[in-house]
Scaffold this active site. Structure first.
Site, PDB file in Angstrom:
ATOM      1  CD1 TRP A 136      -0.047  -1.281   3.374  1.00  0.00           C
ATOM      2  CD2 TRP A 136       0.871   0.859   3.226  1.00  0.00           C
ATOM      3  NE1 TRP A 136       0.916  -1.087   4.358  1.00  0.00           N
ATOM      4  CE2 TRP A 136       0.988   0.182   4.393  1.00  0.00           C
ATOM      5  CE3 TRP A 136       0.844   2.002   3.205  1.00  0.00           C
ATOM      6  CZ2 TRP A 136       1.955   0.897   5.322  1.00  0.00           C
ATOM      7  CZ3 TRP A 136       1.589   3.027   4.074  1.00  0.00           C
ATOM      8  CH2 TRP A 136       2.103   2.068   5.151  1.00  0.00           C
ATOM      9  CE  LYS A 160      -2.645  -9.755  -1.660  1.00  0.00           C
ATOM     10  NZ  LYS A 160      -3.021  -9.041  -0.559  1.00  0.00           N
ATOM     11  N   GLY A 213       6.775  -6.282   0.377  1.00  0.00           N
ATOM     12  CA  GLY A 213       6.339  -5.913   1.494  1.00  0.00           C
ATOM     13  C   GLY A 213       7.030  -6.156   2.764  1.00  0.00           C
ATOM     14  CB  SER A 214       6.440  -7.054   6.166  1.00  0.00           C
ATOM     15  OG  SER A 214       5.574  -8.092   6.158  1.00  0.00           O
ATOM     16  N   GLY A 218       7.120 -11.804   3.233  1.00  0.00           N
ATOM     17  CA  GLY A 218       7.948 -12.252   2.319  1.00  0.00           C
ATOM     18  C   GLY A 218       8.238 -13.869   2.515  1.00  0.00           C
ATOM     19  CD  GLU A 235      11.275  -5.238  -5.478  1.00  0.00           C
ATOM     20  OE1 GLU A 235      11.008  -4.067  -5.193  1.00  0.00           O
ATOM     21  OE2 GLU A 235      10.840  -5.489  -6.629  1.00  0.00           O
ATOM     22  CB  CYS A 270      11.118  -0.650   1.734  1.00  0.00           C
ATOM     23  SG  CYS A 270      11.420   0.024   0.194  1.00  0.00           S
ATOM     24  CD  GLU A 371      10.831  -1.511   7.162  1.00  0.00           C
ATOM     25  OE1 GLU A 371      10.968  -0.939   6.025  1.00  0.00           O
ATOM     26  OE2 GLU A 371      10.327  -2.782   7.429  1.00  0.00           O
TER      27      GLU A 371
END
Length: 468
Positions: A136, A160, A213-214, A218, A235, A270, A371
């Protein structure tokens, strides 16, 4: 039918209800359609496929469409309206750049070994049906990174989106259909159910998966694909560091650039700056400049053109950020932005978190080790290049890092020592589409962008022909 509800980060109220894609629908309709459409799409020439992508880019940049899509980004994920048109424009630029690499990346490779009577070459074949799972925080940018090379390589694609930004997927499918993409080549999958994604990845029809994403997400995708031999690109997150050397040319300008790299998108990137190491001789000056810069930021209603920082994505995210700040303070850190400095914005909704600068940090603090994904700037003093590099590399992440110095040659040397997929000198927070975007360590595996961004979406076929 199950509904997915999108909660506004601006008001914490429901704003969108989306029909969830069921596994039965995937098996009966989506996957068979994608497989059939892919075979037909692969028969189109690369030149014809490029024409479709070019029309899609043109549609993105139509003033009415651009304004509509930008407004939807602000509504769904809260980035200020002054910036969201920029994401659409940058997505168009990335799409064009990836299209420019297509001829080189997909061209047959002749092999000449001096052996008479034989013809040998390598071809790049499409994988088949590709699943792209995108987040998002930069939905259009993260999507086009993979979608454009996947389509140009001759694949059909399932996209997705995060349930937070469902309209992005629907809008992209619609715009590609308007551009002439055959029905079935691109389809949206809406689900917030990890089990559905796990089962989808296990289907033989899925030939490759790209996930952005996170780290947790992943690893779950990787587990879902573990029983298969399909390629998976991940990623993931970052804990990106900046190192400011004592010879930096302009302290104030450097502070402004780094603060922008740390706070843009309310720190929800990120590759945002999450740790700053500053050489002792300029530490006090730099900290002062950072605090002055942060205090000048306008936090508030993202539909106000003057606003620079909007809300974070959810109340849960806001609580996590505040907990990390509290953890740092309990370990001895000092907050340099006074409580209440952004009180008007923070009163709008629990999702509004004013930016904070932290010093005197215990380096075991969560804001240093993890993070944060929020508007927090930890600053740590170091005494040498060697100490800075050691601290930068002492991390489970390795997405990007930046060195700020007037000695460009030394900056490049330090970049060679830093364990990260992208190293900047006097710049940060900029994925350049002409360069490979890749993560080291827990920041992921695989490559997007550049000519190497086609790697996931093709498989090599060797052609060995004896002439008779």
């Amino acid at each position: 039918m199950t509904k997915l509800t999108t909660i506004s980060p601006i008001s914490s109220k429901p704003i969108i209800s989306t029909d969830a894609t069921t596994l039965e629908h995937l098996d009966r309709t989506v996957l068979p359609t994608a497989q059939m459409a892919q075979k037909q799409w692969a028969e189109h020439s690369l030149a014809d496929r490029k024409k479709v992508v070019k029309k899609f880019i043109d549609h993105l940049l139509e003033p009415h469409t651009l304004a509509k899509l930008a407004k939807e980004i602000t509504e769904q994920m809260g980035r200020p309206i002054r910036y969201t048109p920029g994401e659409i424009k940058t997505a168009a630029l990335r799409a064009q750049t990836m299209m420019d690499f297509a001829d080189e990346a997909l061209a047959p490779v002749p092999v000449k070994d001096g052996q008479e009577g034989f013809k040998k070459y390598l071809s790049h074949e499409p994988q088949g049906v590709v699943l792209i799972i995108f987040p998002w925080n930069y939905p259009y940018l993260c999507l086009v990174n993979g979608l454009v090379p996947a389509l140009l390589a001759g694949n059909s694609v399932l996209i997705k989106p995060s349930p937070q930004t469902p309209r992005v997927a629907d809008s992209v499918v619609e715009l590609f259909h308007q551009a002439g993409l055959p029905i079935g080549v691109l389809q949206a999958v809406h689900t917030g159910d990890p089990e559905t994604i796990e089962k989808l990845i296990s289907r033989k029809a899925i030939s490759a998966v790209s996930f952005t994403g996170s780290v947790f997400g992943g690893l779950e995708v990787q587990k879902a694909a573990a029983g298969r031999t399909i390629p998976v690109n991940l990623e993931l997150g970052g804990n990106d560091a900046a190192y400011v050397r004592a010879d930096v040319a302009d302290i104030k300008a450097t502070a402004a650039d780094i603060v922008d790299g740390a706070l843009f998108n309310t720190g929800q990137s990120c590759c945002s700056i999450e740790r700053i190491y500053v050489e002792a001789d300029v530490y006090d000056q730099f900290v002062e400049a950072v605090v002055e810069e942060v205090k000048s930021y306008k936090v508030g209603d993202p539909f106000d053109e003057a606003t620079q920082l909007g809300p974070v994505i959810s109340e849960k995210s806001a609580r996590t950020i505040k907990a990390q700040i509290k953890d740092a303070v309990e370990r001895g850190a000092k907050k340099l932005i006074p409580d209440g400095w952004f009180k008007e914005a923070e009163a709008l909704n629990p999702t509004f978190v004013g930016p904070q600068v932290l010093v005197d940090l215990d380096e075991t603090s969560l804001v240093v080790q993890e993070e944060t994904f929020g508007p927090v700037i930890p600053i740590i003093k170091v005494n040498s290049d060697e100490e800075a590099v050691e601290k930068i590399n002492d991390s489970d992440y390795g997405l990007t890092a930046s060195v700020w110095t007037s000695d460009i040659e030394r900056g490049e040397e330090l970049g060679n020592e830093i364990e990260a997929g992208t190293v900047f000198v006097n710049r940060c927070d900029y994925p350049d589409p002409s360069l490979a975007w890749t993560g080291y360590k827990n920041s992921g595996r695989g490559v997007s962008l550049s000519k190497y961004g086609y790697t996931l979406y093709t498989k090599i076929k060797s052609h060995h022909i004896k002439k008779v």
